[in-house]
Motif scaffolding. Structure first.
Motif, PDB file in Angstrom:
ATOM      1  N   LEU A   9       0.954  -0.899  -0.167  1.00 18.20           N
ATOM      2  CA  LEU A   9       0.113  -0.288   0.177  1.00 18.20           C
ATOM      3  C   LEU A   9       1.319   1.267   0.206  1.00 18.20           C
ATOM      4  O   LEU A   9       0.001   2.159  -0.311  1.00 18.20           O
ATOM      5  N   ILE A  10       1.895   1.357   0.631  1.00 17.17           N
ATOM      6  CA  ILE A  10       3.133   2.200   0.461  1.00 17.17           C
ATOM      7  C   ILE A  10       3.078   2.880  -0.457  1.00 17.17           C
ATOM      8  O   ILE A  10       3.008   4.019  -0.619  1.00 17.17           O
ATOM      9  N   PRO A  11       3.639   2.782  -2.161  1.00 19.13           N
ATOM     10  CA  PRO A  11       3.094   3.055  -3.572  1.00 19.13           C
ATOM     11  C   PRO A  11       2.461   3.972  -3.325  1.00 19.13           C
ATOM     12  O   PRO A  11       1.791   4.986  -4.171  1.00 19.13           O
ATOM     13  N   VAL A  12       0.937   2.779  -2.806  1.00 17.31           N
ATOM     14  CA  VAL A  12      -0.495   4.313  -3.269  1.00 17.31           C
ATOM     15  C   VAL A  12      -0.581   5.453  -2.750  1.00 17.31           C
ATOM     16  O   VAL A  12      -0.966   6.211  -3.065  1.00 17.31           O
ATOM     17  N   VAL A  13      -0.388   5.400  -1.343  1.00 18.51           N
ATOM     18  CA  VAL A  13      -0.321   6.255  -0.515  1.00 18.51           C
ATOM     19  C   VAL A  13       0.116   7.094  -0.861  1.00 18.51           C
ATOM     20  O   VAL A  13      -0.146   8.248  -0.749  1.00 18.51           O
ATOM     21  N   THR A  14       2.283   6.966  -1.328  1.00 16.62           N
ATOM     22  CA  THR A  14       2.504   7.703  -1.739  1.00 16.62           C
ATOM     23  C   THR A  14       2.286   8.452  -2.486  1.00 16.62           C
ATOM     24  O   THR A  14       1.882   9.757  -3.127  1.00 16.62           O
ATOM     25  N   LEU A  15       0.932   7.711  -3.850  1.00 16.78           N
ATOM     26  CA  LEU A  15       0.672   8.544  -4.897  1.00 16.78           C
ATOM     27  C   LEU A  15      -0.285   9.762  -5.323  1.00 16.78           C
ATOM     28  O   LEU A  15      -0.094  11.187  -5.499  1.00 16.78           O
ATOM     29  N   ILE A  44       9.072  12.278  -5.978  1.00 17.34           N
ATOM     30  CA  ILE A  44       8.954  11.934  -5.484  1.00 17.34           C
ATOM     31  C   ILE A  44       9.548  10.433  -6.687  1.00 17.34           C
ATOM     32  O   ILE A  44       9.545   9.194  -6.069  1.00 17.34           O
ATOM     33  N   GLY A  45       9.640  10.527  -7.872  1.00 18.71           N
ATOM     34  CA  GLY A  45      10.346  10.243  -8.666  1.00 18.71           C
ATOM     35  C   GLY A  45      11.779   9.468  -8.538  1.00 18.71           C
ATOM     36  O   GLY A  45      12.413   9.916  -7.682  1.00 18.71           O
ATOM     37  N   PRO A  46      12.361   8.839  -9.032  1.00 20.43           N
ATOM     38  CA  PRO A  46      13.399   7.502  -8.626  1.00 20.43           C
ATOM     39  C   PRO A  46      14.919   9.101  -9.535  1.00 20.43           C
ATOM     40  O   PRO A  46      15.836   8.822  -8.540  1.00 20.43           O
ATOM     41  N   PHE A  47      14.357  10.542  -9.103  1.00 15.99           N
ATOM     42  CA  PHE A  47      15.627  11.157  -9.657  1.00 15.99           C
ATOM     43  C   PHE A  47      15.247  12.413  -8.749  1.00 15.99           C
ATOM     44  O   PHE A  47      15.833  13.375  -8.958  1.00 15.99           O
ATOM     45  N   GLY A  48      14.354  11.817  -7.792  1.00 16.71           N
ATOM     46  CA  GLY A  48      14.005  12.750  -6.975  1.00 16.71           C
ATOM     47  C   GLY A  48      14.386  12.182  -5.544  1.00 16.71           C
ATOM     48  O   GLY A  48      15.289  12.039  -5.624  1.00 16.71           O
ATOM     49  N   LEU A  49      13.389  11.997  -4.704  1.00 13.14           N
ATOM     50  CA  LEU A  49      13.528  11.990  -3.988  1.00 13.14           C
ATOM     51  C   LEU A  49      13.522   9.843  -3.446  1.00 13.14           C
ATOM     52  O   LEU A  49      13.719   9.119  -2.670  1.00 13.14           O
ATOM     53  N   GLY A  50      13.456   9.307  -4.614  1.00 14.66           N
ATOM     54  CA  GLY A  50      13.621   8.072  -5.200  1.00 14.66           C
ATOM     55  C   GLY A  50      12.947   6.987  -4.227  1.00 14.66           C
ATOM     56  O   GLY A  50      13.375   5.695  -4.156  1.00 14.66           O
ATOM     57  N   LEU A  51      11.340   7.535  -4.102  1.00  8.10           N
ATOM     58  CA  LEU A  51      10.213   6.363  -4.218  1.00  8.10           C
ATOM     59  C   LEU A  51       9.661   5.928  -4.511  1.00  8.10           C
ATOM     60  O   LEU A  51       9.120   4.378  -4.259  1.00  8.10           O
ATOM     61  N   PHE A  52      10.483   5.520  -5.956  1.00 10.76           N
ATOM     62  CA  PHE A  52       9.915   5.173  -7.045  1.00 10.76           C
ATOM     63  C   PHE A  52      10.865   4.944  -7.725  1.00 10.76           C
ATOM     64  O   PHE A  52      11.469   5.835  -8.382  1.00 10.76           O
ATOM     65  N   SER A  53      10.839   3.824  -8.212  1.00  9.11           N
ATOM     66  CA  SER A  53      12.849   3.291  -9.421  1.00  9.11           C
ATOM     67  C   SER A  53      11.977   3.383 -10.588  1.00  9.11           C
ATOM     68  O   SER A  53      13.301   3.108 -11.374  1.00  9.11           O
ATOM     69  N   ASN A  54      10.369   3.188 -10.921  1.00 11.84           N
ATOM     70  CA  ASN A  54      10.220   2.626 -11.961  1.00 11.84           C
ATOM     71  C   ASN A  54       9.318   3.343 -12.964  1.00 11.84           C
ATOM     72  O   ASN A  54       8.301   2.633 -12.756  1.00 11.84           O
ATOM     73  N   PHE A 282      -0.446  12.268 -15.299  1.00 15.30           N
ATOM     74  CA  PHE A 282       1.064  13.239 -15.645  1.00 15.30           C
ATOM     75  C   PHE A 282       1.978  13.061 -14.491  1.00 15.30           C
ATOM     76  O   PHE A 282       3.293  13.526 -14.345  1.00 15.30           O
ATOM     77  N   LEU A 283       1.351  12.204 -13.288  1.00 13.84           N
ATOM     78  CA  LEU A 283       2.742  12.185 -11.924  1.00 13.84           C
ATOM     79  C   LEU A 283       3.623  10.816 -13.147  1.00 13.84           C
ATOM     80  O   LEU A 283       4.497  11.202 -12.761  1.00 13.84           O
ATOM     81  N   GLY A 284       3.205  10.444 -13.779  1.00  9.63           N
ATOM     82  CA  GLY A 284       4.387   9.351 -14.121  1.00  9.63           C
ATOM     83  C   GLY A 284       5.729  10.578 -15.698  1.00  9.63           C
ATOM     84  O   GLY A 284       6.742   9.455 -15.739  1.00  9.63           O
ATOM     85  N   VAL A 285       4.710  10.658 -15.527  1.00 15.91           N
ATOM     86  CA  VAL A 285       5.742  12.118 -16.843  1.00 15.91           C
ATOM     87  C   VAL A 285       6.921  12.787 -15.778  1.00 15.91           C
ATOM     88  O   VAL A 285       7.433  12.307 -16.639  1.00 15.91           O
ATOM     89  N   GLY A 286       5.850  13.133 -15.241  1.00 21.31           N
ATOM     90  CA  GLY A 286       7.283  14.097 -13.969  1.00 21.31           C
ATOM     91  C   GLY A 286       8.306  12.579 -13.069  1.00 21.31           C
ATOM     92  O   GLY A 286       9.453  13.470 -13.244  1.00 21.31           O
ATOM     93  N   MET A 287       7.939  11.802 -13.125  1.00 19.39           N
ATOM     94  CA  MET A 287       9.032  10.467 -12.630  1.00 19.39           C
ATOM     95  C   MET A 287      10.213  10.325 -13.971  1.00 19.39           C
ATOM     96  O   MET A 287      11.403  10.114 -13.421  1.00 19.39           O
ATOM     97  N   SER A 288       9.736  10.542 -14.690  1.00 15.72           N
ATOM     98  CA  SER A 288      10.798   9.775 -16.340  1.00 15.72           C
ATOM     99  C   SER A 288      11.299  11.117 -16.749  1.00 15.72           C
ATOM    100  O   SER A 288      11.978  10.668 -17.035  1.00 15.72           O
ATOM    101  N   LEU A 289      11.199  12.662 -16.156  1.00 14.22           N
ATOM    102  CA  LEU A 289      12.345  13.565 -16.303  1.00 14.22           C
ATOM    103  C   LEU A 289      13.390  12.875 -15.564  1.00 14.22           C
ATOM    104  O   LEU A 289      14.112  13.162 -14.627  1.00 14.22           O
TER     105      LEU A 289
END
Length: 607
Positions: A9-15, A44-54, A282-289
């Motif tokens: 549930l952590i990824p869902v709550v984070t998003l 929250i993406g891999p190039f920010g806080l790193g809470l998501f890696s993919n 849009f969250l995914g697009v931000g993470m992919s930067l």
């Protein structure tokens, strides 16, 4: 076991948490929801806080948001309307793509890329972000306007373009040497795509309406929602299997259901999923930067973003002006569509798989597109804030000139249209003016002659026949303008009776001070009617209900008169609607079964 469930549930709550915090904050700052989602994804993406890696996994799922969005847009476009847009879709769309594609390819070659790489980068950037542009148009309420429809038409053409572009990438691949076998397989792929399209049209025309009729008779709301999702996702899957765009499949399914009696039910069922998944996209697009790639190649990426956005904007502006759009419309379209889009990621991934571009170039091009998408809301905000306000185009709008009618209606929106029905049934001659030239041009299609004119100007009122009219109805959807119109009428044409729409108690007082003969508070009148119907539903007789309503009207009119007198107005000025006495013979007392009915009105100012 509980620990594993909580970790899932952590990824869902984070998003959800990132969206809930960022989007309201950015909207409060006036930056829009799209930029809020992009910033949250970056954080929250891999190039920010790193809470998501993919982030690609999230993007793949979130693309369904774009799919559902186009399904909803399709529901709003009947085939006849779409056919009317054919010139804009294929004419304007193809011209804009050709001009911008050629110009952007030259920009890529100027940056030192080979022509195949420059062409792939250019065509990826030509494909405007449907998600961002439609979201911004929706927030501005312009999807249904003429300006918005032209933009939607170009977006539809660009979505169709992804299919031949993917075929071109396959032809450019070094692995496409065996032309014979490849040629045969390509014809097979074309046949599969055509077959999938034909199957979707057949299902939409002959199976969907009977299916929804059967489900509606079952009276199972959750099954209708499941069926709506099945239609959208099934159409998207069918187009994907056929090698076509999922979004175009959903759009076509929406168009096929646009004249169905279930269209509003479908739209209501899809809306929650559409909004949530579009935000996730849009969250995914931000993470992919990739901030690392940006840091390593920042001169190239920054220069690329600025050059490509500027050249694309100039190309869009030139095409818009060439096709007779006004300067304001052309500039607005150029700012709104100057970014790359989500289909660029699909095109770049195909080019990378076919070894047309290398991984470093793919990372750089992706970063350029993502940054352009992030900059678009800022560019639109700056354009709205600093660009001079565009004058409305009155080309083709009929102008009032020496008109004559018993009644002059100013403002022909919801109130004006309803008010006119009584007069038309009476056989009265009416003249109508409205400050929206586009509405004045199109109203004739519905059997109304509406003239363009600003009712706050005495010369326009005179040309519209106010001097010779018996009654002027002020029905505009702008409190300040309504007050100005009343003042102009009373000062210039004092013999004409003026009846005006009032928005609330404060506006009603302003109209009385302006000299209106009769003002109708829309909220007060509708609330009184609702209250009377509620009393009847509780078993009160019509006479008793009318007595209660009359007492409330009397008390409200007395309080209103006191407020006006306290503000320096003398009694006996224009009549206030609602100053009615109880019915003849009815006592001025509370009706049986009810508390004192006027007590509540003393608690505060009725709106």
């Amino acid at each position: 076991m509980a620990a594993e469930a909580s970790s899932e549930l952590i990824p869902v709550v984070t998003l959800l948490g990132a969206a809930v915090v960022a989007v309201p904050l950015f909207k409060r700052l006036g930056l829009g929801s799209v930029l809020g989602y992009l910033a949250a994804g970056l954080a929250i993406g891999p190039f920010g806080l790193g809470l998501f890696s993919n982030p690609q996994t999230i993007l793949h799922t979130a693309e369904l948001g774009v799919v559902m969005f186009l399904f909803v847009i399709g529901l709003e476009m009947q085939p006849s309307h779409l056919w009317a847009l054919r010139r804009a879709i294929f004419g304007l769309g193809s011209l804009q793509v050709a001009v911008c594609g050629a110009a952007l390819t030259l920009v890529g070659m100027a940056f030192g890329f080979s022509w195949p790489v420059a062409f792939i980068g250019a065509m990826g950037f030509v494909l405007t972000s449907t998600a961002i542009v439609m979201q911004l148009l929706g927030e501005r309420g312009e999807i249904a306007t003429v300006r918005g429809q032209k933009i939607v038409s170009v977006l539809l053409f660009e979505d169709l373009l992804i299919v031949p572009l993917l075929a071109i990438v396959a032809l450019m691949s070094p692995e496409a040497a065996a032309a014979g076998a490849e040629g045969a397989s390509r014809w097979v792929a074309i046949g599969i795509g055509a077959g999938a399209l034909a199957l979707l049209v057949a299902v939409g025309l002959w199976l969907l309406n009977p299916l929804f009729e059967v489900l509606a008779k079952a009276h199972a709301r959750e099954v209708m929602t499941a069926a709506a999702l099945l239609v959208v996702l099934g159409a998207a899957l069918l187009m994907q299997v056929g090698g076509l765009s999922m979004a175009m499949g959903a759009f076509l399914a929406g168009v096929l259901l646009s004249e169905s009696t279930f269209r509003h039910q479908l739209e209501a069922d899809i809306e929650p999923f559409r909004g949530l998944l579009l935000g996730l996209f849009f969250l995914g697009v931000g993470m992919s930067l990739d901030l690392g790639a940006v840091a390593r190649h920042w001169p190239l990426i920054v220069a690329g973003v600025l050059a490509l956005m500027l050249v694309k904007a100039l190309g869009i502006y030139a095409v818009a002006r060439l096709t007779r759009s006004t300067h304001a419309d052309a500039l607005d379209r150029a700012v709104l569509m100057a970014q790359g889009g989500e289909f660029a990621f699909v095109l770049f991934a195909a080019a990378l798989a076919g070894r047309v571009i290398d991984p470093v170039t793919n990372a750089n091009l992706t970063a350029i597109v993502v940054l352009s998408m992030a900059l678009t809301p800022l560019a639109v905000l700056a354009h709205q804030r600093f660009a001079p306000r565009a004058a409305l185009s009155t080309d083709g709008a009929p102008m009032a000139e020496h008109e004559e009618g018993q009644v002059l209606i100013i403002g022909f929106g919801r109130v004006g249209q309803i008010a006119s029905q009584n007069l038309l049934l009476l056989g009265a001659t009416i003249t109508i003016i409205d400050a929206d030239p586009q509405f004045a041009r199109e109203a004739e299609r519905f059997g109304f002659k509406v003239y363009y004119g600003d009712g706050t100007r005495p010369d326009i009122l005179r040309a519209a026949g106010a001097e010779r009219a018996q009654v002027v109805l002020v029905c505009v959807d702008d409190a300040s303008a309504a007050t100005q119109i009343v003042e102009a009428c009373r000062h210039t044409f004092p013999h004409v009776r003026v009846i005006a729409r009032a928005f609330d108690r404060e506006h009603a007082a302003a109209l009385v001070k302006a000299g209106v003969h009769l003002q109708v508070r829309e909220t007060f009148e509708s609330a009184m009617l609702m209250g009377r119907e509620a009393m009847l539903a509780l078993g009160t007789s019509p006479a008793e209900a009318d007595a209660v309503v009359a007492r409330i009207r009397q008390r409200d009119a007395e309080r209103f008169e006191m407020e006006l007198n306290g503000g320096g107005l003398v009694a006996g000025r224009p009549m206030i609607l609602g100053n009615l006495r109880p019915p003849q013979g009815e006592p001025e007392q509370a009706c049986p079964g009810f508390a004192e009915p006027v007590a509540a009105t003393d608690a505060g100012p009725a709106r």
